[in-house]
Design an enzyme around this catalytic site. Sequence first.
Site, PDB file in Angstrom:
ATOM      1  N   ASP A   1      43.933 -21.969   6.004  1.00  0.00           N
ATOM      2  CA  ASP A   1      42.790 -21.728   5.126  1.00  0.00           C
ATOM      3  C   ASP A   1      41.895 -20.624   5.667  1.00  0.00           C
ATOM      4  O   ASP A   1      41.147 -20.014   4.910  1.00  0.00           O
ATOM      5  CB  ASP A   1      41.991 -23.018   4.947  1.00  0.00           C
ATOM      6  CG  ASP A   1      42.682 -23.973   3.993  1.00  0.00           C
ATOM      7  OD1 ASP A   1      42.228 -24.071   2.845  1.00  0.00           O
ATOM      8  OD2 ASP A   1      43.681 -24.595   4.381  1.00  0.00           O
TER       9      ASP A   1
ATOM     10  N   ARG B   1      44.210 -26.975  -5.451  1.00  0.00           N
ATOM     11  CA  ARG B   1      43.924 -26.912  -4.017  1.00  0.00           C
ATOM     12  C   ARG B   1      44.960 -26.008  -3.369  1.00  0.00           C
ATOM     13  O   ARG B   1      45.935 -25.595  -3.997  1.00  0.00           O
ATOM     14  CB  ARG B   1      43.868 -28.304  -3.359  1.00  0.00           C
ATOM     15  CG  ARG B   1      44.685 -29.413  -3.935  1.00  0.00           C
ATOM     16  CD  ARG B   1      46.151 -29.303  -3.735  1.00  0.00           C
ATOM     17  NE  ARG B   1      46.529 -28.989  -2.370  1.00  0.00           N
ATOM     18  CZ  ARG B   1      47.634 -28.352  -2.042  1.00  0.00           C
ATOM     19  NH1 ARG B   1      48.477 -27.941  -2.978  1.00  0.00           N
ATOM     20  NH2 ARG B   1      47.922 -28.106  -0.784  1.00  0.00           N
ATOM     21  N   GLY B   2      44.707 -25.686  -2.100  1.00  0.00           N
ATOM     22  CA  GLY B   2      45.488 -24.660  -1.421  1.00  0.00           C
ATOM     23  C   GLY B   2      44.699 -23.370  -1.450  1.00  0.00           C
ATOM     24  O   GLY B   2      44.255 -22.922  -2.509  1.00  0.00           O
ATOM     25  N   ALA B   3      44.501 -22.762  -0.282  1.00  0.00           N
ATOM     26  CA  ALA B   3      43.587 -21.621  -0.181  1.00  0.00           C
ATOM     27  C   ALA B   3      43.895 -20.493  -1.163  1.00  0.00           C
ATOM     28  O   ALA B   3      42.995 -20.015  -1.865  1.00  0.00           O
ATOM     29  CB  ALA B   3      43.569 -21.099   1.256  1.00  0.00           C
TER      30      ALA B   3
ATOM     31  N   GLN C   1      48.909 -35.049   0.453  1.00  0.00           N
ATOM     32  CA  GLN C   1      49.504 -33.858  -0.171  1.00  0.00           C
ATOM     33  C   GLN C   1      50.979 -33.704   0.184  1.00  0.00           C
ATOM     34  O   GLN C   1      51.770 -33.222  -0.626  1.00  0.00           O
ATOM     35  CB  GLN C   1      48.734 -32.601   0.242  1.00  0.00           C
ATOM     36  CG  GLN C   1      47.321 -32.516  -0.297  1.00  0.00           C
ATOM     37  CD  GLN C   1      46.300 -32.996   0.708  1.00  0.00           C
ATOM     38  OE1 GLN C   1      46.564 -33.906   1.502  1.00  0.00           O
ATOM     39  NE2 GLN C   1      45.117 -32.395   0.702  1.00  0.00           N
TER      40      GLN C   1
END
Length: 354
Positions: A245, A58-60, A204
Amino acid sequence: MNTASDIDYARYDHIRPILWTGEALQLLDQRKLPFVVEHVVCHDSDEVAASIHALTVRGAPAIGIAAAWGVVLAARDVQAADGAHALQQLEPALQRLNASRPTAVNLAWALARMRRCLSAAGADWKALLEAEAQAIAEEDLAANRHMGALGAGLIEAGSGVLTHCNTGSLATAGFGTALGVIRAGMAQHRIARVFAGETRPWLQGARLTVWELQQDGIDATLIADSAASHLMKTGAVQWVIVGADRICANGDTANKIGTYQLAIAARHHGVKFMVVAPSSTVDMETVDGSQIEIEQRDPGELYGVGGTRTVAEGIAAWNPVFDVTPGELIDAIVTERGVILNPTAGNMRAAFGG
């Protein structure tokens, strides 16, 4: 001008969430951190898409990098004379990758870049495709290190900072975006205090961000998301530093749910608000935040913690995982191209065209 030359990358940049082995893609399973360090091995593009959707990765920026390698995996079974013909066969796989997380623009950006690579490629299209995925990862790491220096240069010595979600090495090719600024600021002795919000419902901040900082020997204080305004009121925080994002043409920014309320609280308390993201996160074709599709996840994610249900049966839940912070609440957007102060449609256009 602030530079990255005085940052000890051996200390501050050693976590890698994505590893290409030449045969498969290894993803550090971020759902199991911090107590279990385990990798998920993806052998085809659908496994990559499933891992993106399930938040294994995850994480753009990391999502875009993983998707690019997913295209490389999809190409393994394709026989075509050139890239253009290969693209026709690969399009269904690209569409499935694109659908795995709709809000992060880096995903669509990386897939568009892989499409362009294929469209121009000849008989050696497979080798060029793999080289393009590797370039996306390497460019992201270089951008993060540069952004770290640029963002740290805005911070006065002795400052306290608050961050949200996870924007570090785990969310990128390495070093991080907002967390990269914090790493650089700590290395240059500009930051005296680091606070991280827990970031419900996936935690997160609690599971990933403070763990990352601990690996670097950086002391961080975890707070409940609902404590942020009170913390700002004490004067302990001078900057809120977050990732993104999607950044619109007018500076409106989509980021993890809870970012918008941090920006409102920061403005009320005279705390500066910084967004840090690579230029691939900037979407000049999206005029403002009202046009961003906000991902809605399973309401069941709100019903418990760590697999233990804490909510009575029969209760409804609303679970958007992103919100949009208006550009007028942002003091600085930092990309590898430079710093945009007080973003507006005009200065965004001057920086990125469109």
